[in-house]
Design a protein around this motif. Structure first.
Motif, mmCIF file in Angstrom:
data_model
loop_
_atom_site.group_PDB
_atom_site.id
_atom_site.type_symbol
_atom_site.label_atom_id
_atom_site.label_comp_id
_atom_site.label_asym_id
_atom_site.label_seq_id
_atom_site.Cartn_x
_atom_site.Cartn_y
_atom_site.Cartn_z
ATOM 1 N N LEU A 113 7.648 -2.988 -9.350
ATOM 2 C CA LEU A 113 8.523 -4.154 -9.212
ATOM 3 C C LEU A 113 8.637 -4.635 -7.764
ATOM 4 C CD1 LEU A 113 10.475 -6.192 -10.440
ATOM 5 C CD2 LEU A 113 12.286 -4.477 -10.257
ATOM 6 N N PRO A 114 9.019 -3.789 -6.785
ATOM 7 C CA PRO A 114 9.089 -4.282 -5.406
ATOM 8 C C PRO A 114 7.724 -4.674 -4.856
ATOM 9 C CG PRO A 114 9.420 -1.914 -5.451
ATOM 10 C CD PRO A 114 9.458 -2.380 -6.870
ATOM 11 N N ALA A 115 6.644 -4.018 -5.313
ATOM 12 C CA ALA A 115 5.310 -4.401 -4.854
ATOM 13 C C ALA A 115 4.984 -5.823 -5.287
ATOM 14 C CB ALA A 115 4.269 -3.424 -5.393
ATOM 15 N N VAL A 116 5.359 -6.180 -6.504
ATOM 16 C CA VAL A 116 5.128 -7.544 -6.991
ATOM 17 C C VAL A 116 5.974 -8.546 -6.213
ATOM 18 C CG1 VAL A 116 5.429 -9.078 -8.975
ATOM 19 C CG2 VAL A 116 4.409 -6.813 -9.285
ATOM 20 N N TRP A 155 6.083 9.443 -15.538
ATOM 21 C CA TRP A 155 4.882 8.635 -15.308
ATOM 22 C C TRP A 155 5.197 7.151 -15.489
ATOM 23 C CZ3 TRP A 155 -0.362 10.809 -17.391
ATOM 24 C CH2 TRP A 155 -1.411 10.219 -16.703
ATOM 25 N N VAL A 156 5.807 6.811 -16.615
ATOM 26 C CA VAL A 156 6.078 5.406 -16.924
ATOM 27 C C VAL A 156 7.171 4.839 -16.027
ATOM 28 C CG1 VAL A 156 6.911 3.837 -18.714
ATOM 29 C CG2 VAL A 156 5.290 5.644 -19.305
ATOM 30 N N CYS A 157 8.279 5.555 -15.890
ATOM 31 C CA CYS A 157 9.426 5.033 -15.140
ATOM 32 C C CYS A 157 9.080 4.814 -13.668
ATOM 33 C CB CYS A 157 10.616 5.979 -15.259
ATOM 34 S SG CYS A 157 11.346 6.040 -16.901
ATOM 35 N N VAL A 158 8.466 5.804 -13.039
ATOM 36 C CA VAL A 158 8.150 5.682 -11.616
ATOM 37 C C VAL A 158 7.145 4.568 -11.379
ATOM 38 C CG1 VAL A 158 7.075 6.858 -9.656
ATOM 39 C CG2 VAL A 158 8.757 8.052 -11.064
ATOM 40 N N THR A 159 6.164 4.442 -12.261
ATOM 41 C CA THR A 159 5.165 3.375 -12.102
ATOM 42 C C THR A 159 5.819 2.012 -12.124
ATOM 43 O OG1 THR A 159 3.427 4.736 -13.114
ATOM 44 C CG2 THR A 159 3.091 2.352 -13.085
ATOM 45 N N LEU A 219 0.832 -1.208 0.000
ATOM 46 C CA LEU A 219 0.000 0.000 0.000
ATOM 47 C C LEU A 219 0.863 1.254 0.000
ATOM 48 C CD1 LEU A 219 -2.747 -1.033 2.578
ATOM 49 C CD2 LEU A 219 -2.904 -1.038 0.074
ATOM 50 N N TYR A 220 1.964 1.226 0.722
ATOM 51 C CA TYR A 220 2.917 2.339 0.779
ATOM 52 C C TYR A 220 3.408 2.688 -0.630
ATOM 53 C CZ TYR A 220 7.456 4.530 2.007
ATOM 54 O OH TYR A 220 8.545 5.355 2.111
ATOM 55 N N LEU A 221 3.770 1.683 -1.397
ATOM 56 C CA LEU A 221 4.252 1.906 -2.758
ATOM 57 C C LEU A 221 3.137 2.384 -3.676
ATOM 58 C CD1 LEU A 221 6.527 -1.251 -3.012
ATOM 59 C CD2 LEU A 221 7.325 1.108 -3.062
ATOM 60 N N PHE A 222 1.938 1.829 -3.479
ATOM 61 C CA PHE A 222 0.815 2.246 -4.318
ATOM 62 C C PHE A 222 0.489 3.722 -4.106
ATOM 63 C CE2 PHE A 222 -3.788 3.090 -4.403
ATOM 64 C CZ PHE A 222 -4.016 2.967 -5.760
ATOM 65 N N PHE A 223 0.365 4.143 -2.847
ATOM 66 C CA PHE A 223 0.030 5.533 -2.575
ATOM 67 C C PHE A 223 1.161 6.478 -2.984
ATOM 68 C CE2 PHE A 223 -3.055 3.600 0.422
ATOM 69 C CZ PHE A 223 -4.196 4.214 -0.058
ATOM 70 N N ASP A 280 1.910 10.485 -10.274
ATOM 71 C CA ASP A 280 0.935 10.424 -11.365
ATOM 72 C C ASP A 280 0.283 11.785 -11.585
ATOM 73 O OD1 ASP A 280 1.524 7.787 -11.608
ATOM 74 O OD2 ASP A 280 -0.298 7.044 -10.636
ATOM 75 N N ALA A 281 -0.049 12.464 -10.493
ATOM 76 C CA ALA A 281 -0.694 13.773 -10.632
ATOM 77 C C ALA A 281 0.235 14.778 -11.306
ATOM 78 C CB ALA A 281 -1.126 14.278 -9.254
ATOM 79 N N LEU A 282 1.494 14.810 -10.852
ATOM 80 C CA LEU A 282 2.456 15.739 -11.451
ATOM 81 C C LEU A 282 2.734 15.374 -12.904
ATOM 82 C CD1 LEU A 282 4.502 18.053 -11.223
ATOM 83 C CD2 LEU A 282 6.145 16.400 -10.300
#
Length: 307
Positions: free
Chosen positions: A258-261, A249-253, A199-203, A209-211
């Motif tokens: 990766l660590p979330a998975v 947007w793409v790189c940060v996502t 959840l930490y990584l998702f938020f 994403d907004a920026l």
């Protein structure tokens, strides 16, 4: 090729002080890594060594390579710097278990006797628990990202070398803090379950994403500084801004995904994964247990021997 491009790749455009400083840090790390390997094999693996060195190389690309000349020319290159300093270099460096290697790579009076003792002090460890709390780390990264992309602050950093260096220092330190709860190097006083890091990584992707969306879909140039820059590769300032937003947007996502998975896979594969820490960066110390005789001492695999 424009004159700016030619000067960027000229041999003297490499920052010698930054290159020497990073080389010295890498040499101290390697010295400590070799010392530890000679005493306790595989305490810091070869892939961790490679991870740390790649992290140092990422920092050098931003601060010491000829490409730094494009920081003031294209927003796309500037955004690459931000991604490297916040999302690429910090996790690579922390995965290398740097504290163990540095403590053993430095002279004994400064490393094992001085620095290690200082880091074991209760006030320092209490501060580490505060600074390493996920909420603090998340806020530090989000504030650094948003604050320095406000047009006024961004323009200040672009027109002042001192403020530009301070900006990059903020990004790098915020990146180290952000990845601290994810990788959990020493001092690892985390009590949060591992599922909370997903959840930490998702938020954490939300501010990015907004920026990114704002920069990508805005129909005007947000940072006037780039209106007066050179036209490299036939890209207009607005196209450059759109590319910068899409790149972040793409790189940060992907970097956060990766660590979330990996963590999710650990949680689903074994119950012990809630407390799993793939890279233990605990402070070097000697931990031994006597067995069956006064001269037989067995060291725990995760313990380190003082140099």
């Amino acid at each position: 090729m424009t004159s700016a491009t030619q000067s960027a790749f000229a041999p003297w455009s490499i920052s010698v002080p930054v290159t020497l400083a990073l080389f010295l840090a890498a040499w101290v790390y390697l010295r400590g890594w070799l010392r530890l390997r000679s005493r306790i094999p595989n305490v810091i693996s070869a892939w961790q060594l490679a991870s740390f060195m790649n992290g140092m190389f990422a920092v050098w690309i931003v601060l010491g390579s000829p490409l730094r000349a494009f920081h003031h020319e294209l927003l796309s290159f500037h955004m690459v710097d931000h991604v490297l300093l916040m999302a690429v270099a910090p996790p690579l460096l922390l995965l290398g278990s740097p504290f163990r290697s540095f403590v053993h790579g430095l002279p004994r009076w400064f490393g094992c006797d001085g620095l290690a003792g200082f880091l074991r002090r209760s006030p320092v460890q209490r501060m580490g628990r505060v600074l390493g709390h996920p909420m603090f780390c998340w806020l530090a990264a989000a504030v650094a990202l948003i604050a320095w992309h406000i047009p006024g602050a961004f323009e200040l950093g672009m027109r002042s070398e001192a403020w530009h260096e301070f900006e990059y220092a903020c990004f790098f330190l915020a990146g180290l803090l952000f990845w601290w709860p994810v990788i959990r190097p020493w001092p690892n006083a985390a009590r949060e379950p591992r599922w909370s890091i997903v959840l930490y990584l998702f938020f954490a992707t939300l501010p990015c994403d907004a920026l990114s969306a704002f920069l990508t879909f805005c129909d005007r140039v947000v940072y006037p500084f780039y209106l007066s820059g050179h036209r490299h590769f036939g890209i207009s300032p607005l196209q450059d801004q759109e590319s910068a937003g899409a790149l972040m947007w793409v790189c940060v996502t992907f970097v956060y995904l990766l660590p979330a998975v990996v963590i999710t896979t650990q949680l689903l594969s074994t119950p012990s994964a809630f407390d799993a820490n793939p890279v233990r960066g605990d402070l070097p110390q000697v931990t031994a247990r006597r067995l069956a005789g006064p001269d037989l001492v067995v060291h725990r695999p995760d313990a380190l021997s003082e140099s």
